[in-house]
Design a protein around this motif. Structure first.
Motif, mmCIF file in Angstrom:
data_model
loop_
_atom_site.group_PDB
_atom_site.id
_atom_site.type_symbol
_atom_site.label_atom_id
_atom_site.label_comp_id
_atom_site.label_asym_id
_atom_site.label_seq_id
_atom_site.Cartn_x
_atom_site.Cartn_y
_atom_site.Cartn_z
ATOM 1 N N VAL A 70 44.744 41.886 35.758
ATOM 2 C CA VAL A 70 45.711 42.417 35.115
ATOM 3 C C VAL A 70 44.959 43.512 34.582
ATOM 4 O O VAL A 70 44.080 43.213 33.953
ATOM 5 C CB VAL A 70 45.976 41.738 34.175
ATOM 6 C CG1 VAL A 70 47.443 42.799 33.280
ATOM 7 C CG2 VAL A 70 46.817 40.299 35.027
ATOM 8 N N ILE B 35 52.649 43.485 32.041
ATOM 9 C CA ILE B 35 52.508 44.360 32.918
ATOM 10 C C ILE B 35 53.851 45.242 32.602
ATOM 11 O O ILE B 35 53.876 46.658 32.523
ATOM 12 C CB ILE B 35 52.263 44.496 34.253
ATOM 13 C CG1 ILE B 35 50.271 44.053 34.418
ATOM 14 C CG2 ILE B 35 52.690 45.337 35.342
ATOM 15 C CD1 ILE B 35 50.356 43.551 35.826
ATOM 16 N N GLY C 231 49.764 46.562 31.118
ATOM 17 C CA GLY C 231 48.782 45.592 31.314
ATOM 18 C C GLY C 231 48.612 44.734 29.745
ATOM 19 O O GLY C 231 48.876 44.452 29.411
#
Length: 260
Positions: A168, A227, A232
């Protein structure tokens, strides 16, 4: 090939760095970390977590020996782990809950997460976190079983952090997570192996498999949420991931314990 003394020095440095990130223990090196050192050291996060779990288990054992009931012993164990970590992960959970739960735009959510004040979502998240973990430990009751559960929870919950950081992307260019960088594949693999091994040894293969599945699903859900809402992960999101892992592993341990 790296000489053995240098390899040992690197391992010790990584362990000290990991412990300094997840605890308030004065173990950090006085030398500035080189580029990529923090990301490389993430393999040692589950090892540092194991130490936190052992500390909580020790306090639970002492409290039980003094005649305190499981509910009070569990509360003291949780207080110990929060004290040793400086409530770092609890703070991340609260900030993440406030940020993702409040604010309409990505920028506003990130702004909320950086605010040191705690909101309603954060308070509710902390109550649920402490309540679920406390209830699970009190239900397990046996000091030896509690010790195994705490060690498994604190190790496994941190074992997935390097993978989460690697998969991520950071939500912003600054901050703890962005400055740490992306862990290399070797660190991700070692952390996962350490977490899986401790989980299997502490709870048994069957419970470990259930725990790993739940941790993976929770990680995927949190990653998708982070996200979509803020672009993120941040240090706070990593703290929320760790707290979620602790809760799930302790609930698995309690469920199997009660099912005997």
């Amino acid at each position: 090939m790296m000489p053995r003394p240098d390899l040992l020095k690197d391992i010790i440095a990584d362990l000290r760095m990991a412990a300094s990130f997840v605890t308030i223990l004065p173990v950090a090196s006085s030398k500035p970390a080189a580029d990529g050192a923090v990301a490389r050291a993430t393999w040692a996060l589950p090892v540092a977590g194991l130490l936190v779990g052992l500390a909580g288990a020790f306090v639970y054992k002492v409290a039980s020996r003094l005649g305190l009931p499981p509910n009070l012993s569990a509360l003291l164990a949780l207080a110990t782990t929060a004290l040793i970590t400086g409530a770092l992960h609890e703070d991340g959970l609260a900030d993440t809950a406030d940020g993702l739960g409040g604010g309409r735009t990505r920028e506003r959510k990130l702004e909320i997460m950086r605010d040191s004040r705690i909101g309603t979502y954060g308070v509710c998240a902390l109550i649920l976190s402490f309540g679920l973990r406390w209830s699970a430990l009190a239900a397990i009751a046996s000091p030896s079983a509690v010790a195994l559960a705490l060690c498994a929870a604190h190790t496994a919950a941190r074992a997935g952090v390097p993978a989460f950081m690697s998969l991520v992307p950071p939500a912003r260019p600054d901050g703890l997570s962005a400055s740490a960088g992306s862990p290399p594949g070797r660190s991700v693999a070692i952390a996962f192996a350490v977490g899986t091994l401790v989980l299997a040894l502490a709870l048994g293969p069957g419970k470990a498999l259930v725990g790993l599945i739940l941790l993976s699903l929770a990680g995927l859900l949190l990653a998708r949420l982070a996200i979509r809402q803020i672009g993120g992960q941040t240090g706070d999101v990593l703290g929320a991931f760790e707290q979620t892992g602790e809760i799930l592993i302790l609930l698995v341990a309690a469920a199997f314990q009660m099912g005997r």
